[in-house]
Design an enzyme around this catalytic site. Structure first.
Site, PDB file in Angstrom:
ATOM      1  N   VAL A 180      24.101 -58.927  -0.621  1.00 42.26           N
ATOM      2  CA  VAL A 180      23.401 -58.918  -1.907  1.00 42.26           C
ATOM      3  C   VAL A 180      22.867 -60.307  -2.224  1.00 42.26           C
ATOM      4  O   VAL A 180      21.703 -60.484  -2.608  1.00 42.26           O
ATOM      5  CB  VAL A 180      24.337 -58.424  -3.029  1.00 42.26           C
ATOM      6  CG1 VAL A 180      23.653 -58.562  -4.385  1.00 42.26           C
ATOM      7  CG2 VAL A 180      24.743 -56.973  -2.796  1.00 42.26           C
TER       8      VAL A 180
ATOM      9  N   PRO B  28      34.072 -67.961  -0.410  1.00 40.55           N
ATOM     10  CA  PRO B  28      34.776 -68.527   0.749  1.00 40.55           C
ATOM     11  C   PRO B  28      34.020 -68.328   2.061  1.00 40.55           C
ATOM     12  O   PRO B  28      34.280 -69.024   3.047  1.00 40.55           O
ATOM     13  CB  PRO B  28      36.101 -67.759   0.754  1.00 40.55           C
ATOM     14  CG  PRO B  28      35.823 -66.493   0.024  1.00 40.55           C
ATOM     15  CD  PRO B  28      34.778 -66.824  -1.013  1.00 40.55           C
TER      16      PRO B  28
ATOM     17  N   PRO C 137      -7.614 -58.096  15.265  1.00 41.99           N
ATOM     18  CA  PRO C 137      -8.271 -57.588  16.473  1.00 41.99           C
ATOM     19  C   PRO C 137      -9.142 -56.355  16.290  1.00 41.99           C
ATOM     20  O   PRO C 137      -9.763 -55.917  17.241  1.00 41.99           O
ATOM     21  CB  PRO C 137      -7.092 -57.278  17.396  1.00 41.99           C
ATOM     22  CG  PRO C 137      -5.965 -57.010  16.461  1.00 41.99           C
ATOM     23  CD  PRO C 137      -6.158 -57.906  15.290  1.00 41.99           C
TER      24      PRO C 137
ATOM     25  N   ASP D 176     -18.768 -60.189  10.992  1.00 40.61           N
ATOM     26  CA  ASP D 176     -19.030 -60.117  12.424  1.00 40.61           C
ATOM     27  C   ASP D 176     -18.918 -58.679  12.910  1.00 40.61           C
ATOM     28  O   ASP D 176     -18.223 -57.853  12.318  1.00 40.61           O
ATOM     29  CB  ASP D 176     -18.024 -60.971  13.202  1.00 40.61           C
ATOM     30  CG  ASP D 176     -18.382 -62.441  13.180  1.00 40.61           C
ATOM     31  OD1 ASP D 176     -19.540 -62.764  12.900  1.00 40.61           O
ATOM     32  OD2 ASP D 176     -17.491 -63.263  13.452  1.00 40.61           O
TER      33      ASP D 176
ATOM     34  N   LYS E  67     -23.103 -60.758  16.534  1.00 39.17           N
ATOM     35  CA  LYS E  67     -23.657 -61.414  17.721  1.00 39.17           C
ATOM     36  C   LYS E  67     -23.353 -60.512  18.902  1.00 39.17           C
ATOM     37  O   LYS E  67     -22.230 -60.469  19.391  1.00 39.17           O
ATOM     38  CB  LYS E  67     -23.037 -62.793  17.897  1.00 39.17           C
ATOM     39  CG  LYS E  67     -23.500 -63.780  16.831  1.00 39.17           C
ATOM     40  CD  LYS E  67     -23.064 -65.180  17.177  1.00 39.17           C
ATOM     41  CE  LYS E  67     -23.664 -66.181  16.204  1.00 39.17           C
ATOM     42  NZ  LYS E  67     -23.301 -67.561  16.521  1.00 39.17           N
TER      43      LYS E  67
ATOM     44  N   GLY F  54     -13.574 -61.521  13.432  1.00 40.81           N
ATOM     45  CA  GLY F  54     -12.574 -60.841  14.220  1.00 40.81           C
ATOM     46  C   GLY F  54     -11.516 -61.820  14.676  1.00 40.81           C
ATOM     47  O   GLY F  54     -11.763 -63.021  14.785  1.00 40.81           O
ATOM     48  N   GLY F  55     -10.309 -61.339  14.915  1.00 43.86           N
ATOM     49  CA  GLY F  55      -9.239 -62.200  15.404  1.00 43.86           C
ATOM     50  C   GLY F  55      -8.899 -63.297  14.424  1.00 43.86           C
ATOM     51  O   GLY F  55      -8.709 -63.063  13.229  1.00 43.86           O
ATOM     52  N   ASP F  56      -8.844 -64.534  14.920  1.00 43.79           N
ATOM     53  CA  ASP F  56      -8.553 -65.705  14.096  1.00 43.79           C
ATOM     54  C   ASP F  56      -9.796 -66.582  14.028  1.00 43.79           C
ATOM     55  O   ASP F  56     -10.485 -66.772  15.038  1.00 43.79           O
ATOM     56  CB  ASP F  56      -7.392 -66.492  14.695  1.00 43.79           C
ATOM     57  CG  ASP F  56      -7.009 -67.686  13.848  1.00 43.79           C
ATOM     58  OD1 ASP F  56      -6.106 -67.540  13.003  1.00 43.79           O
ATOM     59  OD2 ASP F  56      -7.617 -68.764  14.017  1.00 43.79           O
TER      60      ASP F  56
ATOM     61  N   MET G  43     -13.877 -63.154  26.438  1.00 43.73           N
ATOM     62  CA  MET G  43     -15.326 -63.230  26.687  1.00 43.73           C
ATOM     63  C   MET G  43     -15.640 -63.450  28.166  1.00 43.73           C
ATOM     64  O   MET G  43     -16.572 -64.175  28.499  1.00 43.73           O
ATOM     65  CB  MET G  43     -15.951 -64.363  25.846  1.00 43.73           C
ATOM     66  CG  MET G  43     -15.743 -64.209  24.361  1.00 43.73           C
ATOM     67  SD  MET G  43     -16.459 -65.568  23.402  1.00 43.73           S
ATOM     68  CE  MET G  43     -15.360 -66.911  23.840  1.00 43.73           C
TER      69      MET G  43
ATOM     70  N   GLY H 267      -9.633 -52.997  22.622  1.00 46.24           N
ATOM     71  CA  GLY H 267      -8.211 -52.925  22.285  1.00 46.24           C
ATOM     72  C   GLY H 267      -7.951 -52.598  20.829  1.00 46.24           C
ATOM     73  O   GLY H 267      -8.646 -53.063  19.937  1.00 46.24           O
TER      74      GLY H 267
END
Length: 437
Positions: free
Chosen positions: A26, A46, A177, A200, A222, A253-255, A337, A366
């Site tokens: 808790v 304790p 992704p 994108d 692109k 997309g992605g990072d 890529m 993916g």
């Protein structure tokens, strides 16, 4: 005595003494919120769970390793009683009552003077849910209501417009992704608050359909070997709309910072004096292999993994990659890529000393319903990709980890629905390389 509903109130505990009696599960659940509130926390117990002990070791709480004794609640503003000893709980509760200290009891809510609500936060708003009927307290229902409200605020399904002037600016949001469920909570919330979204092709496109009709969506796709919006035009659009006082989301997309030109956009915004927020995203370099059942590292198989862009061939003078050095590594190589250059890449790795029988997996689209995985070796991957007509976006995994998940039933088919297999994290570099003018 008439039972009345609890009176809700927000306690400001920053710098004020809070006593927690008991160091079990808790306390482990409740302590983080008390720490976040800035409370001066004393734990009396304790023993403690490893997580609670880590909080004490980090200096977030003070731990007195003993049982509760009379007087422990002196000068306290709030107390949480959470031991397995009913007698100690009753004694501490009685002291809290005498001292007029708000007291929460995990073992007997009816004997407490305060209840802990099911609470959650979303962008500066705290949602706290209490059951109104003291005889019908249902913590699971309260938690379910809390979750529904917080999730609605986060994803924009519950409208909570700002009535004060918002600060205009740009958020570079990593959409993950491809699967819309894999965008971060913060990214989804910023999308719901946007006036303009510059997206994108490889971002989570399904999220765009959820945007209100007044949101302007600009296609910054692109497409490999096709038309695309120049980076300079993207930068100009970001600046133009932000200067017009709009909240702008650059959905990638992605990072944003993994082969995504996110830093180029951040630099352009900084030069124009426009505030920029970067929201990281799940990188396709890790998530797409995972969606196909491939761990990029595995004990006894690979102790490192390297992510490399394959949009420039190894023998191209513009390449910044040391392919000979990569060939000498024993770990996993993830190529983004690189579909149309995989033959040259495979030859360079073999020439550098990599075993031609090294397993290779190519994961196309993916985490979408169209996901498929094609397996080969360095010696055969070029012909296999051609024969199977693999097209971008795809992530290529090279190394012994490719064989780890075989036979497990994890992500071995198509349509696993967990990533877009972008092959580039933001999609902004997916166009063919062009000679420098």
């Amino acid at each position: 005595m008439v039972d009345h509903p609890a009176y809700p109130v927000g306690l400001r505990l920053s710098g004020r003494r809070v006593v927690v009696i008991g160091g079990g599960q808790v306390a482990q659940r409740r302590l983080p919120a008390l720490i976040a509130a800035g409370a001066d926390i004393v734990l009396v117990s304790p023993s403690a769970t490893p997580s609670v002990e880590a909080m004490a070791t980090a200096g977030e709480i003070r731990w007195e390793r003993r049982r509760y004794t009379e007087g422990d609640l002196a000068d306290a503003w709030y107390v949480l009683i959470a031991t397995t000893d009913p007698q100690a709980n009753a004694q501490a509760s009685a002291e809290a009552e005498r001292s007029r200290v708000w007291c929460v009891r995990s073992d007997d809510a009816n004997a407490a003077t305060a209840w802990t609500p099911a609470s959650g936060r979303s962008k500066g708003v705290t949602v706290a849910v209490l059951t109104a009927d003291p005889h019908d307290r249902d913590p699971r229902r309260s938690a379910a209501l809390r979750d529904a409200i917080v999730e609605g605020l986060r994803d924009g399904t519950i409208a909570a417009p700002h009535h004060r002037t918002r600060t205009p600016g740009v958020a570079l949001v990593g959409g993950g992704p491809g699967d819309p469920d894999l965008i971060t909570v913060r990214g989804r919330r910023l999308l719901a608050e946007a006036d303009v979204v510059i997206a994108d092709r490889l971002g989570p496109r399904d999220l765009l359909a959820e945007l209100p009709p007044q949101v302007e969506v600009i296609d910054a796709a692109k497409i490999p070997y096709g038309r695309f919006m120049a980076q300079e035009a993207i930068n100009a659009a970001l600046i133009e709309h932000a200067k017009a006082g709009k909240a702008v989301v650059r959905l990638k997309g992605g990072d944003p910072f993994v082969f995504g030109r996110g830093m180029e956009e951040a630099e352009a915004l900084a030069a124009a004096g426009i505030p920029c927020t970067v929201v990281p995203g799940i990188s396709s370099s890790i998530s797409v292999p995972a969606a196909a059942g491939i761990p990029v590292t595995h004990r006894g198989v690979a102790h490192e993994f390297t992510v490399v862009s394959g949009h420039v061939a190894p023998d191209d003078e513009r390449s910044l990659v040391d392919w000979a050095a990569l060939a000498r590594l024993r770990g996993t190589l993830v190529v983004l890529m690189g579909v149309d250059k995989i033959g040259a890449i495979a030859r360079a790795l073999v020439a550098g000393g990599r075993d031609p029988h090294t397993p290779v997996a190519v994961i196309q689209e993916g985490t979408t319903a169209a996901q498929r995985r094609v397996d080969a070796t360095l010696a055969t991957v070029a012909d296999t990709v051609a024969a199977e007509e693999v097209r971008p976006p795809a992530v290529i995994v090279i190394g012994e980890v490719v064989g780890v998940g075989v036979g497990t039933g994890i992500g071995t088919g198509t349509g696993t629905g967990t990533d877009s297999g972008t092959g580039t994290d933001s999609g902004t570099d997916a166009a063919p390389a062009r000679p420098t003018p």
